[in-house]
Design an enzyme around this catalytic site. Sequence first.
Site, PDB file in Angstrom:
ATOM      1  N   ARG A 117       6.454  -2.800  13.210  1.00 24.56           N
ATOM      2  CA  ARG A 117       5.872  -1.757  14.218  1.00 24.56           C
ATOM      3  C   ARG A 117       4.622  -2.196  15.088  1.00 24.56           C
ATOM      4  O   ARG A 117       3.867  -2.200  15.841  1.00 24.56           O
ATOM      5  CB  ARG A 117       5.981  -0.763  13.211  1.00 24.56           C
ATOM      6  CG  ARG A 117       7.231   0.282  13.092  1.00 24.56           C
ATOM      7  CD  ARG A 117       7.160   1.008  11.976  1.00 24.56           C
ATOM      8  NE  ARG A 117       7.253   0.464  10.744  1.00 24.56           N
ATOM      9  CZ  ARG A 117       6.689   0.943   9.835  1.00 24.56           C
ATOM     10  NH1 ARG A 117       7.294   2.444   9.529  1.00 24.56           N
ATOM     11  NH2 ARG A 117       6.826  -0.228   8.210  1.00 24.56           N
ATOM     12  N   HIS A 121      14.924   1.638  12.311  1.00 24.38           N
ATOM     13  CA  HIS A 121      15.714   1.206  11.125  1.00 24.38           C
ATOM     14  C   HIS A 121      17.019   0.394  11.998  1.00 24.38           C
ATOM     15  O   HIS A 121      18.142  -0.493  12.078  1.00 24.38           O
ATOM     16  CB  HIS A 121      16.160   1.003   9.686  1.00 24.38           C
ATOM     17  CG  HIS A 121      15.136   1.656   8.627  1.00 24.38           C
ATOM     18  ND1 HIS A 121      14.950   2.526   7.976  1.00 24.38           N
ATOM     19  CD2 HIS A 121      13.883   0.839   8.605  1.00 24.38           C
ATOM     20  CE1 HIS A 121      13.604   2.920   7.554  1.00 24.38           C
ATOM     21  NE2 HIS A 121      13.381   1.771   7.592  1.00 24.38           N
ATOM     22  N   LYS A 159       7.441   4.351  -7.213  1.00 24.17           N
ATOM     23  CA  LYS A 159       7.690   5.460  -6.823  1.00 24.17           C
ATOM     24  C   LYS A 159       9.298   6.179  -6.631  1.00 24.17           C
ATOM     25  O   LYS A 159      10.144   5.495  -6.876  1.00 24.17           O
ATOM     26  CB  LYS A 159       7.404   6.031  -4.817  1.00 24.17           C
ATOM     27  CG  LYS A 159       6.155   6.099  -4.809  1.00 24.17           C
ATOM     28  CD  LYS A 159       4.986   6.687  -3.547  1.00 24.17           C
ATOM     29  CE  LYS A 159       6.055   6.153  -2.819  1.00 24.17           C
ATOM     30  NZ  LYS A 159       5.202   6.518  -1.839  1.00 24.17           N
ATOM     31  N   SER A 161      10.213   6.149   7.271  1.00 26.91           N
ATOM     32  CA  SER A 161      10.781   6.990   7.105  1.00 26.91           C
ATOM     33  C   SER A 161      10.382   8.512   6.114  1.00 26.91           C
ATOM     34  O   SER A 161      10.143   9.268   6.046  1.00 26.91           O
ATOM     35  CB  SER A 161      11.432   6.288   4.953  1.00 26.91           C
ATOM     36  OG  SER A 161      12.253   5.071   5.924  1.00 26.91           O
TER      37      SER A 161
END
Length: 168
Positions: free
Chosen positions: A91, A18, A42, A129
């Site tokens: 990515r 990031h 979540k 993450s």
Amino acid sequence: MKRIAVYPGSFDPITFGHLDVIKRSACLVDELVVGVLVNQSKTPLFSANERVNMIQVATQNLSNVRVEEFSGLSVEFAKKCGAHLIVRGLRAITDFEYELQMAQTNRVIDPEIDTIFLTTSLKYAYLSSTTVREVASYGGDISHFIPEELIGTVTERVMERSPLKLNK
Ligand code: ADP
């Protein structure tokens, strides 16, 4: 006219991947607003406020970067910030389909706001993450993934949440 971009995401927690996108996109605009998404399906590891604080620590040397939490649509957040650009990172091909769909949806909602993509620096292509949370939960070394000042905070929180994994 001031060129402003927003970089929305969960950042739970912020990683070197990031940060790489933040540094590179901050060079392209006058002001970059990192947007920390509040409403997630979540339960995040860190509250939005904690994630904002962690990003502020990690970006303290970048004078044209500020951090805010937001809920709802990224385009609405962009509009509120006076931004015409949304930054996202890519990515791998697995990111592409979702990101393309989101960018197209956002243009339907507001044609004045464009999404730009920065492809990840190769050395961070694997990094997410989720990887950080997973490695930390097994007591692994996360210094390759996140800034040094945040390691203690992340390790502590992960240990509170999943002490069982560490005992295995
Ligand atoms: P989200 O839940 O919105 O995907 P993330 O915090 O996981 O939030 O990611 C925010 C943005 O940063 C996304 O565009 C994601 O593709 C990008 N990103 C995440 N990790 C990396 C990385 N290692 N390199 C480049 N971009 C990344």
